[in-house]
Design a protein around this motif. Structure first.
Motif, PDB file in Angstrom:
ATOM      1  N   LEU A 193     -28.080   7.664  -7.645  1.00 23.21           N
ATOM      2  CA  LEU A 193     -26.778   7.097  -7.300  1.00 23.21           C
ATOM      3  C   LEU A 193     -26.441   5.890  -8.170  1.00 23.21           C
ATOM      4  CD1 LEU A 193     -26.832   7.287  -3.415  1.00 23.21           C
ATOM      5  CD2 LEU A 193     -25.469   8.677  -4.985  1.00 23.21           C
ATOM      6  N   HIS A 194     -25.211   5.821  -8.583  1.00 22.43           N
ATOM      7  CA  HIS A 194     -24.649   4.702  -9.348  1.00 22.43           C
ATOM      8  C   HIS A 194     -25.261   4.563 -10.742  1.00 22.43           C
ATOM      9  CE1 HIS A 194     -22.708   3.842  -5.606  1.00 22.43           C
ATOM     10  NE2 HIS A 194     -23.879   3.705  -5.007  1.00 22.43           N
ATOM     11  N   ARG A 195     -25.797   5.627 -11.269  1.00 26.34           N
ATOM     12  CA  ARG A 195     -26.290   5.630 -12.655  1.00 26.34           C
ATOM     13  C   ARG A 195     -25.279   6.358 -13.528  1.00 26.34           C
ATOM     14  NH1 ARG A 195     -31.771   4.226 -13.243  1.00 26.34           N
ATOM     15  NH2 ARG A 195     -32.828   4.133 -11.249  1.00 26.34           N
ATOM     16  N   ARG A 196     -25.321   6.079 -14.820  1.00 26.33           N
ATOM     17  CA  ARG A 196     -24.437   6.750 -15.764  1.00 26.33           C
ATOM     18  C   ARG A 196     -24.894   8.194 -15.928  1.00 26.33           C
ATOM     19  NH1 ARG A 196     -19.777   4.797 -16.396  1.00 26.33           N
ATOM     20  NH2 ARG A 196     -19.602   5.482 -18.532  1.00 26.33           N
ATOM     21  N   MET A 197     -23.932   9.108 -15.877  1.00 24.84           N
ATOM     22  CA  MET A 197     -24.234  10.535 -15.970  1.00 24.84           C
ATOM     23  C   MET A 197     -23.303  11.175 -16.985  1.00 24.84           C
ATOM     24  SD  MET A 197     -24.178  13.427 -12.958  1.00 24.84           S
ATOM     25  CE  MET A 197     -25.705  12.916 -12.201  1.00 24.84           C
ATOM     26  N   LEU A 198     -23.869  12.060 -17.789  1.00 26.69           N
ATOM     27  CA  LEU A 198     -23.099  12.830 -18.763  1.00 26.69           C
ATOM     28  C   LEU A 198     -23.157  14.290 -18.330  1.00 26.69           C
ATOM     29  CD1 LEU A 198     -21.590  12.892 -21.524  1.00 26.69           C
ATOM     30  CD2 LEU A 198     -23.817  13.383 -22.558  1.00 26.69           C
ATOM     31  N   VAL A 199     -21.992  14.887 -18.051  1.00 20.12           N
ATOM     32  CA  VAL A 199     -21.914  16.261 -17.570  1.00 20.12           C
ATOM     33  C   VAL A 199     -21.117  17.084 -18.570  1.00 20.12           C
ATOM     34  CG1 VAL A 199     -21.164  17.764 -15.687  1.00 20.12           C
ATOM     35  CG2 VAL A 199     -21.986  15.455 -15.181  1.00 20.12           C
ATOM     36  N   GLY A 200     -21.707  18.196 -19.013  1.00 19.71           N
ATOM     37  CA  GLY A 200     -21.015  19.133 -19.892  1.00 19.71           C
ATOM     38  C   GLY A 200     -20.543  20.325 -19.085  1.00 19.71           C
ATOM     39  N   ILE A 201     -19.335  20.805 -19.376  1.00 19.14           N
ATOM     40  CA  ILE A 201     -18.818  21.955 -18.639  1.00 19.14           C
ATOM     41  C   ILE A 201     -18.591  23.130 -19.589  1.00 19.14           C
ATOM     42  CG2 ILE A 201     -17.831  20.518 -16.823  1.00 19.14           C
ATOM     43  CD1 ILE A 201     -15.073  21.037 -18.027  1.00 19.14           C
ATOM     44  N   SER A 202     -18.307  24.294 -18.988  1.00 20.94           N
ATOM     45  CA  SER A 202     -18.289  25.547 -19.736  1.00 20.94           C
ATOM     46  C   SER A 202     -17.240  25.621 -20.841  1.00 20.94           C
ATOM     47  CB  SER A 202     -18.098  26.718 -18.772  1.00 20.94           C
ATOM     48  OG  SER A 202     -16.953  26.527 -17.977  1.00 20.94           O
ATOM     49  N   ASP A 203     -16.165  24.860 -20.766  1.00 21.32           N
ATOM     50  CA  ASP A 203     -15.143  24.935 -21.820  1.00 21.32           C
ATOM     51  C   ASP A 203     -15.407  23.985 -22.988  1.00 21.32           C
ATOM     52  OD1 ASP A 203     -14.424  22.455 -20.849  1.00 21.32           O
ATOM     53  OD2 ASP A 203     -12.419  23.056 -20.178  1.00 21.32           O
ATOM     54  N   GLY A 204     -16.562  23.310 -22.982  1.00 20.96           N
ATOM     55  CA  GLY A 204     -16.945  22.459 -24.102  1.00 20.96           C
ATOM     56  C   GLY A 204     -16.655  20.982 -23.913  1.00 20.96           C
ATOM     57  N   ARG A 205     -15.976  20.614 -22.842  1.00 21.94           N
ATOM     58  CA  ARG A 205     -15.711  19.201 -22.583  1.00 21.94           C
ATOM     59  C   ARG A 205     -16.925  18.528 -21.960  1.00 21.94           C
ATOM     60  NH1 ARG A 205     -10.708  19.137 -18.844  1.00 21.94           N
ATOM     61  NH2 ARG A 205     -11.715  21.037 -18.122  1.00 21.94           N
ATOM     62  N   PHE A 206     -16.969  17.197 -22.098  1.00 20.60           N
ATOM     63  CA  PHE A 206     -18.014  16.379 -21.487  1.00 20.60           C
ATOM     64  C   PHE A 206     -17.350  15.274 -20.686  1.00 20.60           C
ATOM     65  CE2 PHE A 206     -20.208  18.320 -24.984  1.00 20.60           C
ATOM     66  CZ  PHE A 206     -21.467  18.582 -24.467  1.00 20.60           C
ATOM     67  N   PHE A 207     -17.994  14.893 -19.605  1.00 21.49           N
ATOM     68  CA  PHE A 207     -17.520  13.796 -18.773  1.00 21.49           C
ATOM     69  C   PHE A 207     -18.630  12.782 -18.628  1.00 21.49           C
ATOM     70  CE2 PHE A 207     -15.166  17.550 -17.599  1.00 21.49           C
ATOM     71  CZ  PHE A 207     -13.858  17.104 -17.641  1.00 21.49           C
ATOM     72  N   LEU A 208     -18.320  11.534 -18.897  1.00 21.05           N
ATOM     73  CA  LEU A 208     -19.269  10.441 -18.760  1.00 21.05           C
ATOM     74  C   LEU A 208     -18.740   9.521 -17.672  1.00 21.05           C
ATOM     75  CD1 LEU A 208     -21.753   8.870 -19.774  1.00 21.05           C
ATOM     76  CD2 LEU A 208     -20.233   7.721 -21.389  1.00 21.05           C
ATOM     77  N   GLY A 209     -19.578   9.284 -16.654  1.00 23.89           N
ATOM     78  CA  GLY A 209     -19.149   8.428 -15.560  1.00 23.89           C
ATOM     79  C   GLY A 209     -20.334   7.992 -14.726  1.00 23.89           C
ATOM     80  N   THR A 210     -20.051   7.326 -13.640  1.00 26.41           N
ATOM     81  CA  THR A 210     -21.078   6.856 -12.726  1.00 26.41           C
ATOM     82  C   THR A 210     -21.263   7.901 -11.639  1.00 26.41           C
ATOM     83  OG1 THR A 210     -20.408   4.579 -13.143  1.00 26.41           O
ATOM     84  CG2 THR A 210     -21.735   4.974 -11.186  1.00 26.41           C
ATOM     85  N   PHE A 211     -22.509   8.352 -11.454  1.00 29.80           N
ATOM     86  CA  PHE A 211     -22.812   9.364 -10.444  1.00 29.80           C
ATOM     87  C   PHE A 211     -22.517   8.791  -9.064  1.00 29.80           C
ATOM     88  CE2 PHE A 211     -26.213  11.399  -7.739  1.00 29.80           C
ATOM     89  CZ  PHE A 211     -25.584  12.616  -7.640  1.00 29.80           C
ATOM     90  N   TYR A 212     -21.603   9.434  -8.350  1.00 29.41           N
ATOM     91  CA  TYR A 212     -21.158   8.937  -7.052  1.00 29.41           C
ATOM     92  C   TYR A 212     -21.730   9.773  -5.906  1.00 29.41           C
ATOM     93  CZ  TYR A 212     -17.952   6.881  -3.675  1.00 29.41           C
ATOM     94  OH  TYR A 212     -17.416   6.227  -2.603  1.00 29.41           O
ATOM     95  N   CYS A 213     -21.674  11.115  -6.028  1.00 28.08           N
ATOM     96  CA  CYS A 213     -22.276  11.964  -4.998  1.00 28.08           C
ATOM     97  C   CYS A 213     -22.351  13.409  -5.473  1.00 28.08           C
ATOM     98  CB  CYS A 213     -21.515  11.870  -3.684  1.00 28.08           C
ATOM     99  SG  CYS A 213     -19.900  12.643  -3.677  1.00 28.08           S
ATOM    100  N   ILE A 214     -23.100  14.194  -4.699  1.00 25.97           N
ATOM    101  CA  ILE A 214     -23.249  15.623  -4.937  1.00 25.97           C
ATOM    102  C   ILE A 214     -23.308  16.293  -3.575  1.00 25.97           C
ATOM    103  CG2 ILE A 214     -25.777  15.537  -5.039  1.00 25.97           C
ATOM    104  CD1 ILE A 214     -25.572  17.638  -7.329  1.00 25.97           C
ATOM    105  N   ASP A 215     -22.739  17.484  -3.457  1.00 24.77           N
ATOM    106  CA  ASP A 215     -22.789  18.188  -2.177  1.00 24.77           C
ATOM    107  C   ASP A 215     -23.782  19.346  -2.234  1.00 24.77           C
ATOM    108  OD1 ASP A 215     -21.455  20.189  -3.577  1.00 24.77           O
ATOM    109  OD2 ASP A 215     -19.556  19.900  -2.558  1.00 24.77           O
ATOM    110  N   LYS A 216     -23.913  20.063  -1.118  1.00 23.85           N
ATOM    111  CA  LYS A 216     -24.893  21.155  -1.037  1.00 23.85           C
ATOM    112  C   LYS A 216     -24.602  22.269  -2.027  1.00 23.85           C
ATOM    113  CE  LYS A 216     -26.262  20.563   3.751  1.00 23.85           C
ATOM    114  NZ  LYS A 216     -26.315  21.192   5.085  1.00 23.85           N
ATOM    115  N   GLN A 217     -23.351  22.432  -2.405  1.00 23.05           N
ATOM    116  CA  GLN A 217     -22.977  23.468  -3.366  1.00 23.05           C
ATOM    117  C   GLN A 217     -23.223  23.045  -4.812  1.00 23.05           C
ATOM    118  OE1 GLN A 217     -20.776  22.499  -0.799  1.00 23.05           O
ATOM    119  NE2 GLN A 217     -21.588  24.156   0.458  1.00 23.05           N
ATOM    120  N   GLY A 218     -23.528  21.772  -5.039  1.00 22.63           N
ATOM    121  CA  GLY A 218     -23.803  21.290  -6.382  1.00 22.63           C
ATOM    122  C   GLY A 218     -22.603  20.693  -7.087  1.00 22.63           C
ATOM    123  N   ASN A 219     -21.492  20.514  -6.377  1.00 25.55           N
ATOM    124  CA  ASN A 219     -20.325  19.853  -6.962  1.00 25.55           C
ATOM    125  C   ASN A 219     -20.636  18.371  -7.117  1.00 25.55           C
ATOM    126  OD1 ASN A 219     -18.774  22.293  -6.759  1.00 25.55           O
ATOM    127  ND2 ASN A 219     -18.544  21.849  -4.588  1.00 25.55           N
TER     128      ASN A 219
END
Length: 118
Positions: A34-60
């Motif tokens: 929680l509250h760490r910097r996270m880099l997430v890549g998605i299937s269309d080639g974009r990346f998102f850099l932000g602070t990890f806030y939460c995750i649900d049971k489905q993995g969102n």
């Protein structure tokens, strides 16, 4: 991400294996992120850099203070375009990669979490 700490991979979540008996162990590991910097890549080639806030049971994943990075196809001074987004939800179905800044001890701990779910 320019940082002195190594990045670690966040294992896939939402599988029936991880949501079973190891649920409390998984939750304790994710709480450390929680509250760490996270880099997430998605299937269309974009990346998102932000602070990890939460995750649900489905993995969102929800990132706070997120910035979107995407490659530009036109000739530009920078090969990446960026856009400030704020609070965003990244569906698990779109997520391809996920990296978090953490210490080496935490990295080893998260790696063992991935092995437990296999």
């Amino acid at each position: 991400m320019n940082t002195t700490e190594p990045e670690t991979y966040l294992p896939e979540v939402g599988s029936s294996i991880q949501l079973g008996t190891n649920n409390s162990n998984y939750v304790s590991h994710v709480k450390k992120l929680l509250h760490r910097r996270m880099l997430v890549g998605i299937s269309d080639g974009r990346f998102f850099l932000g602070t990890f806030y939460c995750i649900d049971k489905q993995g969102n994943i929800i990132l706070q203070d997120a910035v979107e990075y995407r490659s530009t196809r036109r000739s530009a001074p920078s090969p990446m375009e960026q856009r400030v987004l704020g609070l965003i939800l990244i569906p698990s179905s779109c997520r391809k990669t996920c990296h978090v800044d953490c210490s080496i001890d935490e990295q080893l701990s998260l790696m063992s979490l991935g092995e437990q779910s296999s």
